[in-house]
Enzyme design. Structure first.
Site, PDB file in Angstrom:
ATOM      1  N   ASP A  21       1.357  -0.253  -6.259  1.00  0.00           N
ATOM      2  CA  ASP A  21       2.047   0.776  -6.938  1.00  0.00           C
ATOM      3  C   ASP A  21       2.413  -0.062  -8.791  1.00  0.00           C
ATOM      4  OD1 ASP A  21       0.935   2.028  -4.848  1.00  0.00           O
ATOM      5  OD2 ASP A  21       3.015   2.104  -3.697  1.00  0.00           O
ATOM      6  N   ASP A  53      24.836   6.740  -6.579  1.00  0.00           N
ATOM      7  CA  ASP A  53      24.130   5.547  -7.684  1.00  0.00           C
ATOM      8  C   ASP A  53      23.797   6.359  -8.752  1.00  0.00           C
ATOM      9  OD1 ASP A  53      24.029   3.578  -4.922  1.00  0.00           O
ATOM     10  OD2 ASP A  53      22.014   4.002  -4.891  1.00  0.00           O
ATOM     11  N   PHE A 108      14.695  -4.122  -2.963  1.00  0.00           N
ATOM     12  CA  PHE A 108      15.019  -4.590  -1.278  1.00  0.00           C
ATOM     13  C   PHE A 108      13.861  -4.309  -0.628  1.00  0.00           C
ATOM     14  CE2 PHE A 108      16.767  -3.062   2.115  1.00  0.00           C
ATOM     15  CZ  PHE A 108      17.312  -4.601   2.494  1.00  0.00           C
ATOM     16  N   SER A 109      13.780  -2.671  -1.905  1.00  0.00           N
ATOM     17  CA  SER A 109      12.562  -2.230  -0.740  1.00  0.00           C
ATOM     18  C   SER A 109      11.632  -1.985  -0.990  1.00  0.00           C
ATOM     19  CB  SER A 109      12.597   0.096  -1.690  1.00  0.00           C
ATOM     20  OG  SER A 109      14.277   0.278  -1.429  1.00  0.00           O
TER      21      SER A 109
END
Length: 306
Positions: free
Chosen positions: A186, A82, A201-202
């Site tokens: 966060d 990636d 997505f995570s």
């Protein structure tokens, strides 16, 4: 190898970008280069990467990566994971030359082919059996004290994150000039449909098909009653304001470029003015790609009756 790579005068040429720190990438790059040069297609590589490769003498070397290095090339072929693919996307956006990615990493949604497809990649490039599609990007603006402090862009996402591990980042999110929610957590991911299968997505965001034009805003580990992912119009302007009493934050663009966000900073995200062009070899649906990349269980599917 030719030092004067840009003066070769070949009718067709491609630029090859590879993560030569991996043995698999070295072998793959050498295989692709030999296949292309045998068919009369000129290849350019970075001199630093060429030092790690065993290449034909007629491969051209360029000293620095940038639009000039790919001038006259029809494709940027990228071999890697990636990070390398996003590096190639930066070059593609700056030059307008389409990127063809070969995944040598894990998931690799930006890639069009896998390492087992190298011969097919060469064949399709030689015969020009590929299509080019444009992927939406985002433009990113950072304001401090009302002044523009930084400009950036991203293909996948811009993320506003906490800098201090032990402290939450307090933010207020905004869509189209109206406040949505204040929370500590966060951070926040603001993504494109292409980036919906990456960091967003995570963080629990939805998967959005690439042809859908939209912007995503996904909170990261938010301590709030309402901290749901949002999908907005592609013409929307998303914003995250770092609250004055909170510790400094940090802005990441595609996980590659970063800038510190002092308390009170404001990050604005809107549809990018310049897309990234991707070369496509397959006509397979995104649904099939999703199932393959995540190895989703589909046993028992019978399909619509005929």
């Amino acid at each position: 190898m030719s030092e004067a790579g840009l003066a070769l005068g070949e009718d067709r040429s491609v630029f090859l970008l590879a993560h030569t720190g991996r043995p698999a990438a070295i072998r793959s790059a050498e295989r692709v280069v030999r296949g292309l040069t045998r068919c009369g297609i000129g290849v350019r590589v970075l001199a630093d990467e060429a030092a790690d490769l065993s290449l034909p003498v007629d491969v051209a070397m360029v000293q620095e990566i940038g639009p000039v290095a790919v001038e006259g090339c029809e494709l940027i072929i990228v071999l890697g994971g990636d990070g390398t693919l996003l590096r190639g996307a930066e070059l593609s956006r700056a030059s307008g030359v389409p990127m063809l990615g070969v995944n040598l990493g894990r998931v690799g949604f930006l890639a069009e082919a896998e390492r087992d497809d190298l011969d097919k990649v060469v064949d399709r490039v030689v015969t020009k059996e590929y299509e080019v599609e444009e992927r939406m990007t985002i433009d990113v603006l950072v304001r401090n004290d009302g002044h523009v402090a930084h400009r950036d862009w991203a293909l996948n996402e811009a993320s506003v994150e906490k800098q201090a591990r032990e402290r939450m980042l307090e933010v207020v999110t905004e869509v189209d000039g109206r406040p949505v929610s204040r929370f500590g957590g966060d951070g926040v991911v603001m993504a494109t449909p292409t980036g919906s299968t990456a960091y967003a997505f995570s963080a629990g965001g939805p998967v959005v098909w690439p042809e859908v034009e939209a912007l995503l805003m996904v909170p990261i580990s938010a301590h709030a009653l309402f901290a749901k992912p949002l999908v907005t119009s592609p013409t929307s302007v998303l914003a995250v304001e770092v609250q004055p009493q909170t510790p400094h934050g940090v802005l990441w663009c595609d996980g590659r470029r970063t800038v510190e966000l002092p308390a009170g900073a404001r990050v604005e995200v809107r549809r990018g003015a310049v897309p990234v062009r991707l070369a496509r070899l397959h006509h397979a649906s995104f649904t099939d790609r999703l199932v393959a990349k995540f190895a989703l269980p589909v046993a028992g599917w019978r399909g619509a009756p005929h």
